[in-house]
Enzyme design. Structure first.
Site, PDB file in Angstrom:
ATOM      1  N   PHE A  71     -27.946  -9.097  -6.320  1.00  0.00           N
ATOM      2  CA  PHE A  71     -28.228  -8.382  -5.071  1.00  0.00           C
ATOM      3  C   PHE A  71     -27.049  -7.552  -4.602  1.00  0.00           C
ATOM      4  CE2 PHE A  71     -25.930 -11.903  -3.232  1.00  0.00           C
ATOM      5  CZ  PHE A  71     -25.476 -11.472  -1.990  1.00  0.00           C
ATOM      6  N   LYS A  72     -25.851  -7.862  -5.084  1.00  0.00           N
ATOM      7  CA  LYS A  72     -24.674  -7.099  -4.666  1.00  0.00           C
ATOM      8  C   LYS A  72     -24.778  -5.629  -5.084  1.00  0.00           C
ATOM      9  CE  LYS A  72     -22.839 -11.000  -3.284  1.00  0.00           C
ATOM     10  NZ  LYS A  72     -21.602 -11.614  -3.714  1.00  0.00           N
ATOM     11  N   ASP A  73     -25.614  -5.329  -6.078  1.00  0.00           N
ATOM     12  CA  ASP A  73     -25.770  -3.933  -6.508  1.00  0.00           C
ATOM     13  C   ASP A  73     -26.315  -3.051  -5.391  1.00  0.00           C
ATOM     14  OD1 ASP A  73     -24.884  -4.086  -9.198  1.00  0.00           O
ATOM     15  OD2 ASP A  73     -26.796  -4.939  -9.816  1.00  0.00           O
TER      16      ASP A  73
END
Length: 464
Positions: free
Chosen positions: A111-113
């Site tokens: 999800f950090k993308d």
């Protein structure tokens, strides 16, 4: 729009300044002076927009004209062009009125993308405009590092240094970072845990005198406001897909540093009807203890099968406390000093207000493995360990079966094959095609002791 520090003793900044500043000069975190608010009718009018179109509508009030609309739209388009799924954040049903929001369709499978692809292109734009070179310094418990590297590896005005805890991330997570051989990318395995890495980053931002002349640090951790801002979007996106804003939606969020669920809190404050926000923790359960028992005390960090949540100092919790204490920077400074001594105790009013918005749940490794197995047996769907904790928390804490409940899937299961295979009956999950040669790629990394001076000397030498 102006941004102010949670501790009240730093100058207010505009959007571009806050992106480059990261941590405030007084040690606090920046938050908007006021939040944009959207009516139900306005939110409803966004139904059917693409993810990129919705992102522009939500992000542009924070930017407040500092970046031309056409340029901001280009930055957003570039940020999500490498995602593998056309929906960007697709929903998958895993139970009755229960959904998993797949936030792992980006290039590094986490999800950090969503935030770091955006932040990389945003920094590229701002630094090119200012003709400025910076050093990015970040700490990672596994996923932030690879996403930050992927976002910044092509930026000519950035040298990026990522600290990860030595032998405390999965092999896939480590290789995603250490196999990027770009000249501006430096991976450091720190002999300590994630909190040690995070503390070193914060100390470095407070005193940047170790840097060569003309350089400054920029944050990629969720202390950087731009990261939180970008994560607000997928709460609106998923809620709109499930009938919002005309019906409420609940969210269960695997939680370590509190940034992801704080973005959900902001979405609620901005007008999105949210019924529940569930904090899902592993055995490193400081946030669960705080919400359930008003016990926000440091304990020994336990290594788990969900390593991205092996965190005892949840930095973004300070941003929530700022609201809970009436935006009183003096009180926040007192609380954080109290916590530095080992524990903080919330006031009765602050705890009551927190519980109006948040519930919490703790799950150990065995419970997590059981959840992976149960979901696979009932649906054929494979959860990563962090998402499994979120699903278990949702099932134990949901207040209303008629309200859609979204569990945020924070990573692809192939990032944690050792954990997945410990669940009975599951095989090793396959990496996506673009990563199937990961284990044969050359690695580049340096191991350093948990010593601030040694790390500063190393960074200075690399930049000089």
């Amino acid at each position: 729009m102006k941004f102010i520090s949670t501790r009240g003793d730093a100058p207010s900044l505009n959007f571009e300044e806050v992106v480059l500043a990261g941590l405030a000069a007084d040690g606090g975190l920046y938050v908007p002076e006021t939040l944009p608010k959207f009516s139900k009718d306005e939110i409803a009018s966004w139904s059917g927009l693409s993810y990129q179109e919705l992102a522009f509508n939500i992000i542009s009030p924070f930017v407040d004209g500092e970046i031309a609309d056409a340029d901001l739209k280009t930055i957003i388009a570039k940020a999500y062009q490498t995602f593998r799924h056309g929906a960007i954040a697709p929903l998958v049903q895993t139970g009755r009125n229960e959904w998993v929001l797949e936030l792992f369709q980006g290039p590094t499978l986490a999800f950090k993308d969503f935030a770091l692809q955006f932040l990389g292109h945003l920094l590229d734009y701002i630094l090119d405009k200012r003709q400025q070179k910076v050093a990015v310094l970040g700490a990672t418990s596994g996923d932030t590092g690879s996403a930050a590297i992927e976002g910044c590896r092509r930026c000519e005005n950035i040298d990026i240094f990522i600290l990860h805890p030595h032998n405390r991330v999965s092999e896939v997570q480590r290789r995603q970072m250490t196999t990027v051989l770009a000249d501006n990318v430096v991976n450091v395995a720190l002999e300590g845990n994630f909190d040690d890495c995070q503390n070193m980053v914060k100390a470095s931002f407070r005193d940047q005198s170790f840097l060569p002349e003309g350089r400054q640090l920029v944050a990629v951790n969720s202390i950087n406001w731009a990261r939180i801002m970008a994560q607000i979007v997928y709460y609106f996106y998923s809620a709109l897909s499930l009938g919002g804003p005309h019906k409420k939606v609940s969210f269960s969020v695997p939680t370590g540093n509190f940034g992801d669920i704080y973005a959900g809190y902001l979405a609620m404050q901005m007008g999105l009807p949210i019924e529940q926000l569930i904090i899902a923790t592993n055995q490193n359960d400081i946030l669960h203890r705080c919400i359930s028992d008003n016990d926000h005390s440091r304990k020994s960090l336990s290594q788990s099968l969900a390593p991205s949540m092996d965190i005892m100092v949840s930095s973004n919790f300070e941003r929530l406390l700022f609201d809970l204490y009436g935006r009183d920077g003096t009180e926040i400074k007192r609380l954080m000093n109290e916590f530095e001594s080992g524990a903080m105790v919330l006031s009765d009013q602050a705890l009551t207000d927190a519980r109006k918005v948040f519930s919490s749940y703790r799950l150990d490794d065995q419970g997590m493995l059981s959840t992976i197995q149960q979901v696979f047996e009932s649906t054929g769907y494979v959860l990563d360990p962090h998402t499994a904790i979120g699903v278990a928390a949702a099932r134990e804490n949901r207040k209303n079966d008629s309200t859609p409940l979204v569990c945020l899937a924070t990573a692809h299961p192939a990032k944690f094959p050792e954990a997945v295979m410990k669940a009975e009956g599951l095989l090793e999950p396959d990496l996506p095609v673009h990563m199937q040669d990961l284990f044969s790629r050359e690695e580049r990394c340096v191991t350093l002791s948990n010593d601030l001076t040694a790390v500063h000397q190393f960074i200075n030498q690399r930049l000089s």
